[in-house]
Design a protein around this motif. Structure first.
Motif, PDB file in Angstrom:
ATOM      1  N   GLU A 115      75.996  69.718  37.518  1.00 30.18           N
ATOM      2  CA  GLU A 115      75.826  69.835  36.071  1.00 30.18           C
ATOM      3  C   GLU A 115      77.110  69.479  35.335  1.00 30.18           C
ATOM      4  OE1 GLU A 115      74.486  73.881  35.653  1.00 30.18           O
ATOM      5  OE2 GLU A 115      72.441  73.230  35.289  1.00 30.18           O
TER       6      GLU A 115
ATOM      7  N   ALA B 139      73.340  58.616  37.795  1.00 31.04           N
ATOM      8  CA  ALA B 139      72.929  59.954  38.247  1.00 31.04           C
ATOM      9  C   ALA B 139      71.709  59.856  39.156  1.00 31.04           C
ATOM     10  CB  ALA B 139      72.627  60.842  37.043  1.00 31.04           C
TER      11      ALA B 139
ATOM     12  N   SER C 254      76.061  68.971  25.111  1.00 29.42           N
ATOM     13  CA  SER C 254      76.425  67.592  25.450  1.00 29.42           C
ATOM     14  C   SER C 254      76.244  66.680  24.239  1.00 29.42           C
ATOM     15  CB  SER C 254      75.564  67.081  26.603  1.00 29.42           C
ATOM     16  OG  SER C 254      75.832  67.776  27.796  1.00 29.42           O
TER      17      SER C 254
ATOM     18  N   THR D 212      74.988  59.008  24.186  1.00 27.75           N
ATOM     19  CA  THR D 212      75.371  58.966  25.593  1.00 27.75           C
ATOM     20  C   THR D 212      74.899  57.676  26.256  1.00 27.75           C
ATOM     21  OG1 THR D 212      75.252  61.367  25.756  1.00 27.75           O
ATOM     22  CG2 THR D 212      75.127  60.132  27.819  1.00 27.75           C
TER      23      THR D 212
ATOM     24  N   ASN E 277      80.269  63.352  31.851  1.00 27.88           N
ATOM     25  CA  ASN E 277      79.911  61.948  31.608  1.00 27.88           C
ATOM     26  C   ASN E 277      79.150  61.774  30.294  1.00 27.88           C
ATOM     27  OD1 ASN E 277      81.125  61.064  33.900  1.00 27.88           O
ATOM     28  ND2 ASN E 277      79.257  60.640  35.045  1.00 27.88           N
ATOM     29  N   SER E 278      78.316  62.758  29.954  1.00 30.39           N
ATOM     30  CA  SER E 278      77.470  62.631  28.766  1.00 30.39           C
ATOM     31  C   SER E 278      78.284  62.586  27.478  1.00 30.39           C
ATOM     32  CB  SER E 278      76.465  63.781  28.702  1.00 30.39           C
ATOM     33  OG  SER E 278      77.117  65.012  28.452  1.00 30.39           O
TER      34      SER E 278
ATOM     35  N   THR F  95      69.504  64.173  28.522  1.00 24.64           N
ATOM     36  CA  THR F  95      70.657  64.111  27.621  1.00 24.64           C
ATOM     37  C   THR F  95      70.725  62.774  26.903  1.00 24.64           C
ATOM     38  OG1 THR F  95      71.890  65.622  29.060  1.00 24.64           O
ATOM     39  CG2 THR F  95      73.162  64.345  27.481  1.00 24.64           C
TER      40      THR F  95
ATOM     41  N   LEU G 226      80.500  61.663  39.462  1.00 26.30           N
ATOM     42  CA  LEU G 226      79.250  61.864  40.199  1.00 26.30           C
ATOM     43  C   LEU G 226      79.495  61.953  41.700  1.00 26.30           C
ATOM     44  CD1 LEU G 226      76.896  59.446  38.256  1.00 26.30           C
ATOM     45  CD2 LEU G 226      76.873  61.935  38.202  1.00 26.30           C
TER      46      LEU G 226
ATOM     47  N   ILE H 256      77.518  65.674  35.116  1.00 24.37           N
ATOM     48  CA  ILE H 256      76.636  65.108  34.092  1.00 24.37           C
ATOM     49  C   ILE H 256      77.144  65.446  32.698  1.00 24.37           C
ATOM     50  CG2 ILE H 256      74.312  65.150  33.132  1.00 24.37           C
ATOM     51  CD1 ILE H 256      74.574  63.708  35.835  1.00 24.37           C
TER      52      ILE H 256
ATOM     53  N   SER I 124      74.976  56.379  32.471  1.00 25.01           N
ATOM     54  CA  SER I 124      75.247  57.677  33.081  1.00 25.01           C
ATOM     55  C   SER I 124      73.986  58.219  33.742  1.00 25.01           C
ATOM     56  CB  SER I 124      75.760  58.679  32.029  1.00 25.01           C
ATOM     57  OG  SER I 124      74.789  58.911  31.033  1.00 25.01           O
ATOM     58  N   SER I 125      72.840  57.927  33.136  1.00 22.32           N
ATOM     59  CA  SER I 125      71.563  58.351  33.713  1.00 22.32           C
ATOM     60  C   SER I 125      71.201  57.517  34.937  1.00 22.32           C
ATOM     61  CB  SER I 125      70.457  58.229  32.653  1.00 22.32           C
ATOM     62  OG  SER I 125      69.196  58.492  33.203  1.00 22.32           O
TER      63      SER I 125
ATOM     64  N   ALA J 268      70.477  64.297  33.273  1.00 22.57           N
ATOM     65  CA  ALA J 268      71.139  63.111  32.713  1.00 22.57           C
ATOM     66  C   ALA J 268      70.181  62.331  31.817  1.00 22.57           C
ATOM     67  CB  ALA J 268      71.651  62.219  33.840  1.00 22.57           C
TER      68      ALA J 268
END
Length: 308
Positions: A93, A271, A226, A263, A99-100, A284, A147, A96, A267-268, A281
């Motif tokens: 968590e 993830a 976030s 964001t 990064n978010s 967010t 990550l 994430i 990043s998603s 991710a």
């Protein structure tokens, strides 16, 4: 009027692609890991290579803003580390969450907004391209490290970083750009086609991820904080630095607006690739993108008031 323009020209195209992915996932149940691999090892490196190879970066502008970008990113990273500890998040968590806030959607969101806002001033668009390149580097170094470090440590992290084709694509694209090396058409064309496919496939994948998420879980403490960090704290830090650095005019406007975007979808994607809280991710990214229709509009208005 302006809120409607931003929403219809930027947000709606993004949401349409996300919805297409969600509908297709509900109907066909795609193998999301396979699509993620396609993006990470093929489409994403092609997109980054093309961006770095084609971008004409003015040296004077680059030198003026590079210090700002480094300090801005370091301050955001420091904020996320502090907030992550206060929230007592677990490793996944925390990765994430950090990064978010630190990673910004400077590409498919930032470039269209800048093109809309700076039609009469190409400098504004050029600055956004520089920010996008910087964010690409930050994403696939610091973001990727976050990550990987959630599940690995030490030498394993370094090995994983060096194996990522995105790193090689950045280095090669930047080097060929700097040396002004022409790429033969039969080689350039397929790379360009892969680059063009990246945006749509990445957003369709995000929609497919979101289709598997229970809607009642989309609003929780981590996602809200976030989004607040990315959409409110980010621009606040940017504004402080702009005043401290004495930046003004179009450069100040561009940098301030660039700090307000939601964001990064990458990043998603990362993830999902490394199976580190992929649902969190994806949620967010969606939540911050929707909220940004309001916050970005406010930042744009404020930039026109502060930096004439």
């Amino acid at each position: 009027m302006f809120i409607g323009t931003i929403f219809f020209n930027v947000i709606i195209p993004i949401l349409i692609l996300i919805m297409i992915g969600a509908v297709l996932q509900r109907k066909f149940s795609f193998n999301l890991r396979a699509i993620s691999n396609l993006i990470t090892y093929c489409l994403m490196p092609a997109a980054v290579f093309i961006n770095l190879y084609e971008t004409e970066i003015d040296v004077q502008v680059l030198l003026e803003i590079i210090g700002y970008l480094i300090v801005f990113s370091l301050l955001l990273i420091a904020v996320t580390i502090l907030l992550g500890k206060l929230l007592k998040l677990d490793k996944g968590e925390s990765a994430i969450f950090k990064n978010s806030i630190s990673l910004i959607n400077s590409g498919n969101y930032g470039i269209p907004v800048s093109q809309l806002l700076f039609q009469a001033n190409p400098l504004g668009i050029s600055i956004q391209i520089i920010v996008m390149v910087f964010q690409n580097i930050l994403t696939y170094t610091y973001g990727l490290y976050n990550l990987i470090s959630a599940t690995k440590s030490g030498l394993e992290i370094l090995k994983s970083l060096l194996k990522m084709p995105i790193i090689h694509a950045m280095l090669l694209g930047g080097l060929l750009n700097w040396l002004h090396v022409p790429i033969p058409g039969p080689i350039y064309a397929p790379i360009s086609h892969l680059s063009d496919a990246f945006l749509a496939i990445a957003l369709i994948l995000l929609g497919a991820q979101l289709a598997q998420i229970e809607l009642q879980t989309i609003v929780n403490r981590t996602i809200i904080l976030s989004s607040v960090g990315r959409l409110i704290i980010g621009p606040a830090v940017s504004l402080l630095l702009i005043f401290l650095f004495g930046i003004d005019g179009v450069v100040a406007q561009s940098l301030f607006i660039a700090s307000s975007f939601p964001t990064s979808r990458n990043s998603s994607t990362l993830a999902l690739e490394y199976d580190i809280c992929p649902d969190l991710a994806a949620q967010t990214v969606l939540f911050s993108t929707i909220l940004s229709a309001i916050t970005v509009t406010f930042v744009v208005y404020l930039s026109t008031v502060l930096f004439v």
